[in-house]
Design a protein around this motif. Structure first.
Motif, PDB file in Angstrom:
ATOM      1  N   GLY A   1       0.815  -1.217   0.000  1.00  0.00           N
ATOM      2  CA  GLY A   1       0.000   0.000   0.000  1.00  0.00           C
ATOM      3  C   GLY A   1       0.843   1.259   0.000  1.00  0.00           C
ATOM      4  N   LEU A   2       2.090   1.165  -0.518  1.00  0.00           N
ATOM      5  CA  LEU A   2       2.936   2.365  -0.590  1.00  0.00           C
ATOM      6  C   LEU A   2       2.377   3.303  -1.655  1.00  0.00           C
ATOM      7  CD1 LEU A   2       6.587   1.027  -0.266  1.00  0.00           C
ATOM      8  CD2 LEU A   2       5.527   2.790   1.149  1.00  0.00           C
ATOM      9  N   ARG A   3       2.195   4.570  -1.292  1.00  0.00           N
ATOM     10  CA  ARG A   3       1.514   5.507  -2.185  1.00  0.00           C
ATOM     11  C   ARG A   3       2.423   5.909  -3.345  1.00  0.00           C
ATOM     12  NH1 ARG A   3      -0.785  11.125  -1.893  1.00  0.00           N
ATOM     13  NH2 ARG A   3       0.853  11.709  -0.438  1.00  0.00           N
ATOM     14  N   ALA A   4       1.886   5.800  -4.559  1.00  0.00           N
ATOM     15  CA  ALA A   4       2.626   6.257  -5.748  1.00  0.00           C
ATOM     16  C   ALA A   4       1.739   7.272  -6.455  1.00  0.00           C
ATOM     17  CB  ALA A   4       2.924   5.084  -6.665  1.00  0.00           C
ATOM     18  N   ILE A   5       2.262   8.485  -6.646  1.00  0.00           N
ATOM     19  CA  ILE A   5       1.473   9.522  -7.312  1.00  0.00           C
ATOM     20  C   ILE A   5       1.902   9.548  -8.779  1.00  0.00           C
ATOM     21  CG2 ILE A   5       0.875  11.985  -7.319  1.00  0.00           C
ATOM     22  CD1 ILE A   5       1.939  11.859  -4.287  1.00  0.00           C
ATOM     23  N   SER A   6       1.007   9.071  -9.634  1.00  0.00           N
ATOM     24  CA  SER A   6       1.353   8.943 -11.057  1.00  0.00           C
ATOM     25  C   SER A   6       0.610   9.972 -11.890  1.00  0.00           C
ATOM     26  CB  SER A   6       0.990   7.551 -11.568  1.00  0.00           C
ATOM     27  OG  SER A   6       2.045   6.672 -11.325  1.00  0.00           O
ATOM     28  N   THR A   7       1.347  10.655 -12.754  1.00  0.00           N
ATOM     29  CA  THR A   7       0.727  11.630 -13.658  1.00  0.00           C
ATOM     30  C   THR A   7       1.037  11.213 -15.090  1.00  0.00           C
ATOM     31  OG1 THR A   7       1.390  13.275 -12.022  1.00  0.00           O
ATOM     32  CG2 THR A   7       0.548  14.121 -14.118  1.00  0.00           C
ATOM     33  N   PRO A   8       0.025  10.723 -15.821  1.00  0.00           N
ATOM     34  CA  PRO A   8       0.305  10.347 -17.215  1.00  0.00           C
ATOM     35  C   PRO A   8       0.614  11.600 -18.036  1.00  0.00           C
ATOM     36  CG  PRO A   8      -1.853   9.531 -16.481  1.00  0.00           C
ATOM     37  CD  PRO A   8      -1.381  10.493 -15.448  1.00  0.00           C
ATOM     38  N   TYR A   9       1.572  11.485 -18.943  1.00  0.00           N
ATOM     39  CA  TYR A   9       1.914  12.630 -19.800  1.00  0.00           C
ATOM     40  C   TYR A   9       0.970  12.740 -21.000  1.00  0.00           C
ATOM     41  CZ  TYR A   9       6.274  13.776 -17.389  1.00  0.00           C
ATOM     42  OH  TYR A   9       7.194  14.190 -16.462  1.00  0.00           O
ATOM     43  N   GLY A  10       0.158  11.692 -21.213  1.00  0.00           N
ATOM     44  CA  GLY A  10      -0.678  11.697 -22.419  1.00  0.00           C
ATOM     45  C   GLY A  10       0.184  11.513 -23.657  1.00  0.00           C
ATOM     46  N   GLU A  11       1.351  10.948 -23.441  1.00  0.00           N
ATOM     47  CA  GLU A  11       2.308  10.757 -24.546  1.00  0.00           C
ATOM     48  C   GLU A  11       2.819   9.326 -24.525  1.00  0.00           C
ATOM     49  OE1 GLU A  11       5.576  13.437 -24.088  1.00  0.00           O
ATOM     50  OE2 GLU A  11       4.352  15.201 -24.454  1.00  0.00           O
ATOM     51  N   MET A  12       3.356   8.907 -25.676  1.00  0.00           N
ATOM     52  CA  MET A  12       4.050   7.622 -25.728  1.00  0.00           C
ATOM     53  C   MET A  12       5.467   7.864 -26.233  1.00  0.00           C
ATOM     54  SD  MET A  12       1.522   4.680 -26.921  1.00  0.00           S
ATOM     55  CE  MET A  12      -0.008   5.203 -27.628  1.00  0.00           C
ATOM     56  N   GLY A  13       6.369   7.008 -25.800  1.00  0.00           N
ATOM     57  CA  GLY A  13       7.730   7.046 -26.324  1.00  0.00           C
ATOM     58  C   GLY A  13       7.791   6.036 -27.462  1.00  0.00           C
TER      59      GLY A  13
END
Ligand SMILES: Cc1cc2nc3c(=O)[nH]c(=O)nc-3n(C[C@H](O)[C@H](O)[C@H](O)COP(=O)(O)OP(=O)(O)OC[C@H]3O[C@@H](n4cnc5c(N)ncnc54)[C@H](O)[C@@H]3O)c2cc1C
Length: 389
Positions: free
Chosen positions: A173-185
């Motif tokens: 349950g370790l918190r991970a704050i993820s923000t998608p860039y709306g991009e792909m590599g």
């Protein structure tokens, strides 16, 4: 049910987990590594090509892994040209910065297979593969991992090196704050008409950031970080169309292109964790952080995590607890600054070129041209980026 005891249990045999295991090869620690599938060599050129910093080439050398990697498949980067979206240019050179190389371009699978072979032969390590965990229980004295075949293994310390969607992180349950860039590599490899001369090139374009990384021979690997829609369009192009599009996006600097490895795409996101440790558990590599690939720092941070954790574990006397709060706290503190500053700098750079406020475009291009005329600042930037202080 019998529980097999270890000192350290590493979940995830990607580059980060394997380098940690290898770095602990000369210690008295009894290690187990849990991996769901072993790395496979790529018949031709791996489409996942990474820029490895000199600091990490030194780390891999120090643990004895670098010499096993086929040198004819590794390319040094002698200089780098960065192009703005309004005619600006910024040049970095290893020579001017007083360093040997800016980095090395090397296949992910080459590093993974060599590291895997090394740990397979390691006397103090047990490979549990193919294997996946199903439960993790942390008690005062040990952490117990139950695998999906109901095998139980315990250790003083569990290391979650199981990538960006880390099972270990979720299980705790370790918190991970993820923000998608709306991009792909979008990545692909090409043979090019003209010599690249060990120059890495990067364009900040209205449709994203395009990097050409010099590969061994007359080849380049590209990473085109671009909005999802554009990425899907690139993936749908025929080989000839993709070659023409990529060559033109780089102003034909290396002439015409021939596709060597078909394009693949990876969704991009920023992942920040307030805590990368928990009782008897440490995270490393992509399990601990996610960064935009425009600065080429993902696995570079992961290798430095492995180096820092291995040094702390190797320096722990036999009578001390390898999963102690003190040791884990030190690991977290040691890794926080580099990780946060790299994530922040990369994120800010990404925003600077993705936003289109009035006046921002000339300003960012002016900033690039100005920096290009300041050799001391450039030398500092190079040394910072390659981990040479
Ligand atoms: C387009 C792109 C370009 C990039 N370029 C660069 C670059 O130039 N330089 C750079 O430094 N970085 C780069 N990166 C980042 C780099 O790819 C990652 O940082 C790196 O692969 C992370 O390695 P890892 O070992 O932490 O995780 P992973 O490679 O994800 O390894 C995790 C391992 O854990 C195993 N695993 C996962 N879950 C389980 C489970 N439940 N049970 C058992 N095993 C499990 C997996 O099978 C895998 O082997 C790039 C990334 C992208 C997307």
């Amino acid at each position: 049910m019998q529980v097999t005891e270890f000192d350290i249990l590493i979940v995830g045999g990607g580059l980060a987990g394997l380098s940690l295991a290898w770095a602990l090869g000369d210690t008295r620690c009894k290690i187990a590594l849990v991996e769901r599938s072993p790395p496979r060599p790529t018949p031709d050129w791996d489409v996942r090509m990474y820029a490895v910093s000199p600091a990490n080439a030194d780390f891999l050398q120090a643990i004895g892994a670098w010499k096993h990697m086929a040198s004819d498949r590794i390319a040094p980067v002698h200089s780098m040209r960065v192009f703005g979206d309004g005619g600006a240019q910024l040049d970095f050179s290893a020579y001017e910065a007083g360093v040997g190389e800016l980095g090395w371009i090397i296949e992910s699978s080459l590093m993974a297979c060599e590291l895997w072979e090394g740990v397979r032969r390691q006397g103090n390590l047990t490979l549990l593969c193919p294997a996946t965990p199903q439960a993790l229980q942390v008690t005062r004295g040990a952490a117990v991992l139950t695998l999906t075949d109901n095998t139980k293994v315990s250790a003083k310390l569990v290391v979650g090196a199981d990538g960006r969607d880390s099972w270990v992180r979720a299980a705790l349950g370790l918190r991970a704050i993820s923000t998608p860039y709306g991009e792909m590599g979008v990545v692909a490899n090409f043979e090019c008409q003209h010599l690249h001369r060990g120059i890495a090139r990067q364009w900040f374009r209205p449709d994203g950031v395009l990097a050409w990384l010099p590969m061994a021979g007359n080849r380049v690997s590209i990473v085109w970080s671009t909005p999802d829609e554009n990425a899907r369009e690139l993936l749908a192009l025929s080989a000839e169309e993709l070659c023409a599009r990529v060559a033109a996006a780089g102003s034909g600097e290396l002439g015409t292109f021939r596709l060597l490895t078909p394009a693949a795409a990876f969704p991009l996101r920023l992942t920040y964790l307030p805590q990368i440790v928990a009782p008897r558990v440490a995270l490393l590599g992509d399990a601990a952080h996610g960064i935009h690939p425009l600065s080429g720092h993902g696995i570079n941070l992961g290798y430095q995590d492995a180096k820092a954790l291995a040094a702390l574990l190797a320096a722990t006397p036999d009578w001390q607890d390898l999963g102690s709060e003190r040791l884990l706290g030190r690991y977290q503190r040691e890794r926080r600054e580099e990780t946060l500053s790299m994530q922040a700098a990369t994120h800010a750079l990404h925003h600077l070129f993705r936003k289109d406020f009035p006046g921002l475009k000339p300003l960012r291009n002016f900033g690039m041209n100005l920096t290009n005329r300041l050799p001391l600042l450039k030398s500092f930037l190079v040394r910072y980026a390659i981990g040479d202080f």
